[in-house]
Enzyme design. Structure first.
Site, PDB file in Angstrom:
ATOM      1  N   LYS A 186       0.850  -1.209   0.000  1.00 19.42           N
ATOM      2  CA  LYS A 186       0.000   0.000   0.000  1.00 19.42           C
ATOM      3  C   LYS A 186       0.878   1.250   0.000  1.00 19.42           C
ATOM      4  O   LYS A 186       0.654   2.197  -0.750  1.00 19.42           O
ATOM      5  CB  LYS A 186      -0.936   0.002   1.225  1.00 19.42           C
ATOM      6  CG  LYS A 186      -2.053  -1.022   1.135  1.00 19.42           C
ATOM      7  CD  LYS A 186      -2.820  -1.165   2.441  1.00 19.42           C
ATOM      8  CE  LYS A 186      -3.812  -2.328   2.352  1.00 19.42           C
ATOM      9  NZ  LYS A 186      -4.507  -2.638   3.603  1.00 19.42           N
ATOM     10  N   GLN A 215      -4.503  -1.196   9.907  1.00 14.87           N
ATOM     11  CA  GLN A 215      -4.427  -2.512   9.262  1.00 14.87           C
ATOM     12  C   GLN A 215      -5.051  -3.574  10.173  1.00 14.87           C
ATOM     13  O   GLN A 215      -4.707  -3.678  11.357  1.00 14.87           O
ATOM     14  CB  GLN A 215      -2.955  -2.851   8.950  1.00 14.87           C
ATOM     15  CG  GLN A 215      -2.762  -4.150   8.206  1.00 14.87           C
ATOM     16  CD  GLN A 215      -3.370  -4.152   6.792  1.00 14.87           C
ATOM     17  OE1 GLN A 215      -3.305  -3.151   6.078  1.00 14.87           O
ATOM     18  NE2 GLN A 215      -3.968  -5.260   6.401  1.00 14.87           N
ATOM     19  N   ASP A 222     -10.848   3.203   4.736  1.00 15.01           N
ATOM     20  CA  ASP A 222     -11.355   1.857   4.480  1.00 15.01           C
ATOM     21  C   ASP A 222     -12.885   1.786   4.514  1.00 15.01           C
ATOM     22  O   ASP A 222     -13.464   0.732   4.239  1.00 15.01           O
ATOM     23  CB  ASP A 222     -10.793   0.870   5.518  1.00 15.01           C
ATOM     24  CG  ASP A 222      -9.516   0.199   5.024  1.00 15.01           C
ATOM     25  OD1 ASP A 222      -9.285   0.197   3.802  1.00 15.01           O
ATOM     26  OD2 ASP A 222      -8.761  -0.315   5.865  1.00 15.01           O
TER      27      ASP A 222
END
Ligand code: NAD
Length: 286
Positions: free
Chosen positions: A52, A96, A119
């Site tokens: 990422k 994460q 997200d």
């Protein structure tokens, strides 16, 4: 059978974004910035985070990586999130997952400012996805939809069957397809007669995390199949269906399929980058 090439589309999206970012940086005198928080040293998470960050850097997005030890307490993580929420230079925050078991994931996701929640997992964004077009959309479902649209897969009126009901993939995917006017069936581990339902899927999205659970016999003739799964078999990366033992029959029956690797994975990253830029634009363009 057509291969839905996510890697090629992701590359295209990234080059368009790079040009847009160059223009935006000149105009607003700062680059978009993503902060990634990784707790612990899970090798899979560390590798996702690394790719990422690399993708961000390739197209001009600043990416700070905050690596915290496994022993980090929930309060310590909450304190970091508060700092990032209040930092005017930070556009987007990504924690994460999964987090260590001693940290309550839902408390952490709810602590992120929903406007920086890249997200799209904050309850506010989950709700907005259900009732409006203003949500930050989770990256994997967003990437799948972009790929289907780019490949001219018609969705309106189609029966879309989604296998998997996670907050990350299955549920937002089903919601997105509903928004695109598909009729949607969601299957999961407690579904009775999975094959009966999957055989009705004109678009079948498989997000289980088990290879070979779905075979050619469970497909509708001419189905468009999206393989979200990431599994390691004998050290090799495989999907839930794409590289299955039944591959010859699947090729005969499906009209199109996403490969693994090179399908949903790269599109997830491309959508992450798109989300960072969308959030940045909302913050700088007033
Ligand atoms: P998850 O474990 O949270 O959810 C799996 C889902 O599969 C559950 O909803 C469960 O009900 C369902 N399921 C399990 N066994 C089943 C069965 N026998 N029959 C029907 N349904 C069953 O996983 P997730 O986060 O949704 O991810 C799913 C897969 O997609 C994993 O392999 C994950 O690694 C992968 N993934 C890939 C990407 C990508 O970018 N390619 C992104 C996210 C997740």
């Amino acid at each position: 059978m057509k291969i839905l090439n996510g890697a090629a589309l992701a590359k295209k999206i990234k080059s368009v974004l790079a040009i847009e970012i160059e223009y935006l940086v000149k105009k607003h005198e700062r680059a978009p910035k993503l902060c990634i928080v990784l707790v612990g040293d899970d090798p899979a998470s560390a590798s996702y985070v690394k790719s990422k960050k690399k993708s961000c850097n390739e197209i001009g997005i600043l990416c700070d990586l905050n690596i915290m030890p496994f022993s980090t307490s929930q309060d310590q993580l909450l304190a970091l999130i508060e700092t990032l929420n209040n930092d005017p230079e930070v556009d987007a925050i990504l924690v994460q997952l999964p987090l260590p078991k001693h940290i309550d994931q839902s408390v952490i996701l709810q602590a992120i400012d929903y406007k920086k929640d890249v997200d799209g997992l904050h309850p506010m964004n989950v709700g907005l996805l259900n009732i409006s077009n203003d949500a930050i959309i989770p990256c994997t479902p967003k990437g799948i939809l972009s790929l289907l649209k780019a490949e001219d897969v018609s969705i309106t009126g189609k029966h879309c069957v989604v296998i998997g009901r996670s907050n990350l993939v299955g549920k937002p995917m089903a919601q997105l397809m509903l928004r695109e006017n598909a009729s949607v069936t969601v299957c999961h581990s407690k579904t009775r007669d999975l094959a009966y339902l999957t055989r009705q899927g004109e678009i079948l999205i498989i997000a289980i995390g088990h290879p070979n659970l779905v075979n050619a016999d469970m497909l509708k003739e001419g189905a468009v199949v999206v393989d979200v799964g990431i599994n390691s078999v004998d050290g090799k990366l495989v999907g839930d269906i794409y590289n299955s033992i039944d591959v010859t029959n699947i090729e005969k029956k499906a009209a199109a399929i996403t490969p693994v690797p090179g399908g949903v994975g790269p599109m997830t990253i491309a959508s992450l980058l798109e989300n960072v830029v969308e959030i940045y634009k909302k913050r700088v363009i007033k």
